[in-house]
Design a protein around this motif. Structure first.
Motif, short mmCIF file in Angstrom:
data_model
loop_
_atom_site.label_atom_id
_atom_site.label_comp_id
_atom_site.label_asym_id
_atom_site.label_seq_id
_atom_site.Cartn_x
_atom_site.Cartn_y
_atom_site.Cartn_z
N ILE A 122 0.85 -1.19 0.00
CA ILE A 122 0.00 0.00 0.00
C ILE A 122 0.89 1.25 0.00
N PHE A 138 -13.02 7.31 -11.70
CA PHE A 138 -14.10 6.75 -10.88
C PHE A 138 -15.41 7.39 -11.32
N VAL A 152 -8.03 8.70 0.90
CA VAL A 152 -7.73 7.36 1.42
C VAL A 152 -6.41 7.35 2.18
N ALA B 184 -7.37 1.26 -10.25
CA ALA B 184 -7.14 2.70 -10.08
C ALA B 184 -7.09 3.04 -8.60
N SER B 185 -8.01 2.48 -7.84
CA SER B 185 -8.06 2.78 -6.41
C SER B 185 -6.81 2.27 -5.70
N LEU B 186 -6.44 1.02 -5.99
CA LEU B 186 -5.27 0.44 -5.32
C LEU B 186 -4.00 1.18 -5.71
N ALA B 187 -3.92 1.62 -6.98
CA ALA B 187 -2.71 2.30 -7.44
C ALA B 187 -2.54 3.66 -6.76
N LEU B 188 -3.61 4.18 -6.15
CA LEU B 188 -3.51 5.46 -5.44
C LEU B 188 -3.16 5.25 -3.97
N GLY B 189 -2.87 4.01 -3.61
CA GLY B 189 -2.49 3.74 -2.23
C GLY B 189 -3.66 3.43 -1.32
N ALA B 190 -4.83 3.11 -1.91
CA ALA B 190 -5.96 2.72 -1.09
C ALA B 190 -5.76 1.26 -0.66
N THR B 191 -6.27 0.93 0.53
CA THR B 191 -6.19 -0.45 0.98
C THR B 191 -7.30 -1.25 0.29
N PRO B 192 -7.20 -2.58 0.29
CA PRO B 192 -8.27 -3.37 -0.33
C PRO B 192 -9.64 -3.04 0.27
N GLN B 194 -10.63 -0.20 1.72
CA GLN B 194 -11.07 1.13 1.24
C GLN B 194 -11.60 1.02 -0.18
N THR B 195 -10.91 0.23 -0.99
CA THR B 195 -11.34 0.06 -2.38
C THR B 195 -12.73 -0.55 -2.44
#
Lengths: 299, 297
Positions: A122, A138, A152, B184-192, B194-195
């Motif tokens: 992460i 999104f 986040v 996209a979400s994970l690549a921004l540093g979101a945790t699984p 949060q995604t």
């Protein structure tokens, strides 16, 4: 330096003419004003040492060695299935998401093993952002798209400034400043891709990985993204995978050429053939496979 | 070499279309199927409405059942019981079903045999007859857990009954969310997590809502398992808590149709209209939720 250093030494600055073997169609003139000095003087961000990537038993990429310099644009080119995207996705551990993916060798990020036991993927992805082939905003407002990354990561205050800063940085602010609450999916493809870049830089990463960022865009939108990339090198290290050789020649400082070897059982493995200054690789490549590829004889 | 196109040219020089009988035939078949479905619905609705028309008045929801005086009988306890049972069933089965679906879609490794076996079993459970769940509820929940023949037992049993439907629908909805959004979400540093919570679930809400409504619509009409779980008795009070005894509309309807007097049959039809009305109200909520969260990619 890298394995290519011995080939590099002789021909730095030698004019393109008089190249043995006849180059065929003339390649675009390589002009990279941003290249300030020899690669040795640039800080290394990533060091790839003897890296192989496996999907289950299948070895997609074999024995790659390369260094990626800070605030440089490094392009990875090569025919389909040569493993360049696979390798790119190792830099921010996106390959972890595919079950059965395994990495041999070592990738270090500022000297720290990216795949070390203590490393949190992460945190890696927060420091090393990624822009994908197809724009993937999104289904939210433009504002919420940009603010998502900071949110986040726990940022609660100053989001308005962050959003503006990111959109300015991605050269999109003037086009969208009056419609920040509109759905991002209403933007054009090129705008969506710049939104994705803005979304990435809103997290303030150090590196931006781009996986064929322009392949779904028209030439004008592509040109805008290429300009943007040049501006981004003031603050960011960029690694770009592209199918478009001209694009690699136009934007990058260094280019890595990958191809796929077919082994005795007929299985394809991606390999790094040549990695050099872009000007050198496109004018006087040392490997004949590189030459064949950039002159359009295969690929 | 060029004989085929040349012959084609001479035989059919104009752009006139050929006679294609299958096209209108197929379209006709589709329309006929649609007409049949609509026809049955209209017949059913008009039948129960005309049959129950004389008793579709406030007595139906103001009064309690009466075995002796059909003109005084109502279905208040059954209406309240149905609303209680459905609300509790939804409260039990939606969180459990959605969380199961998230686990199976986002976390479970589909190449492991135990995960595949769980999937197969959930699909099989969706086809188990409801009376079997009634026996299970009686044996395990009412007697084993000693919860008795109460609202709670009924809701838990119905939750088990519709859980597979909720899980399957939620899985389909979650699977339909494009992988590019997760990446996209994970690549921004979101945790699984949060995604899932911020991207996947909001995008899957319309599909999940549809599945939940299908599941609850099945539960609201169930009489068979509840016959085993104590809803048979003639109840002349509203449940005041989850450990009270209860009755529901399908059971009440079933009881009234068994009576010899024609007035009770009218009453049964009127109660069916009420049941359909509750169903329709639930469906409108689902449609509202679906439209509110509708996304386009």
């Amino acid at each position: 330096m890298t394995t290519t250093s011995s080939r590099l030494s002789t021909s730095q600055g030698v004019p393109v003419t008089g190249r043995p073997g006849g180059a065929g169609p003339v390649q675009p003139t390589v002009v990279n004003d941003a290249v300030e000095g020899p690669f040795d003087l640039v800080d290394t961000v990533f060091e790839v040492a003897d890296v192989s990537v496996f999907y289950g038993d299948y070895e997609a990429v074999r024995n790659v060695d390369m260094k990626i310099g800070k605030r440089r644009i490094t392009a990875m080119i090569g025919p389909s299935g040569c493993g360049k995207s696979t390798l790119l996705r190792c830099f921010n551990r996106m390959n972890d998401l595919i079950p059965g993916t395994r990495l041999g060798g070592k990738i270090t990020f500022h000297g720290e093993d990216l795949y070390g036991d203590h490393v949190d993927p992460i945190e890696v992805r927060r420091r090393i952002g990624m822009v994908f082939q197809k724009p993937n905003p999104f289904p939210k407002s433009i504002y919420d798209n940009i603010a998502y990354g900071p949110r986040v990561n726990g940022v609660k205050r100053g989001l308005d400034d962050l959003v503006e800063e990111a959109l300015v940085g991605a050269a999109l602010w003037d086009e969208v400043k009056d419609k920040l609450k509109q759905n991002a999916l209403a933007l054009s493809g090129g705008q969506q891709q710049r939104l994705c870049i803005a979304r990435t830089i809103a997290v303030k990463p150090e590196v931006i990985l781009m996986d064929e960022p322009c392949s779904a865009l028209d030439p004008i939108a592509t040109a805008k993204i290429e300009d943007l990339m040049q501006n981004l090198t003031r603050d960011y290290t960029i690694v770009i995978v592209t199918h478009n050789m001209q694009q690699a020649a136009r934007v990058s400082h260094r280019t890595a050429f990958f191809t796929a070897d077919v082994d005795r059982e007929g299985v394809r493995h991606g390999r790094l053939v040549e990695y050099d200054e872009t000007s050198k690789l496109f004018t006087t490549p040392s490997d004949e496979r590189t030459e064949a590829y950039i002159t359009g004889r295969f690929g | 070499m060029t004989t085929a196109p040349a012959r084609h040219r001479t035989e059919n020089p104009s752009l006139a279309g050929r006679f294609r009988p299958l096209e209108p035939l197929f379209k006709g078949m589709l329309l006929a199927s649609l007409a049949l479905a609509v026809l049955f619905l209209v017949v059913l609705l008009s039948y129960v409405v005309t049959e129950g028309w004389d008793r579709l008045d406030p007595r139906l929801w103001e009064n309690f059942p009466s075995k002796l005086y059909p003109e005084r009988a109502g279905a208040q306890s059954a209406i309240v019981g149905t609303i209680y049972v459905i609300a509790l069933t939804g409260a039990f089965c939606v969180p459990i079903g959605v969380m199961t679906a998230i686990y199976l879609e986002e976390y479970a490794d589909g190449s492991r045999w135990w995960n595949r076996m769980i999937e197969l079993n959930i699909q099989n459970l969706a086809g188990v007859p409801s009376i079997v769940y009634g026996i299970l509820g009686l044996g395990v929940i009412a007697r084993g857990l000693d919860l008795g023949r109460t609202l709670l037992t009924a809701s838990l049993t119905l939750s088990l009954l519709v859980l597979p439907v909720v899980i399957i629908a939620a899985r389909e909805a979650i699977r339909a969310v494009p992988g590019s959004i997760r990446q996209a979400s994970l690549a921004l540093g979101a945790t699984p997590w949060q995604t899932i919570a911020r991207q996947v679930l909001p995008a899957a809400v319309p599909g999940i809502a549809t599945g939940v409504i299908l599941a609850l619509s099945r539960a609201i009409g169930e009489a068979a398992p509840l016959l085993l779980l104590g809803a048979v008795t003639h109840i002349t009070f509203n449940p005041s808590g989850i450990t009270d005894s209860y009755t529901v509309l399908p059971i009440q309807i079933f009881n009234w149709t068994k009576q010899p007097e024609a007035e009770f049959h009218t009453l049964a039809s009127a109660a069916i209209v009420i049941l359909l009305f509750i169903l329709l109200a639930m469906n409108s909520v689902a449609i509202w939720v679906r439209n509110r969260y509708q996304k386009r990619w």
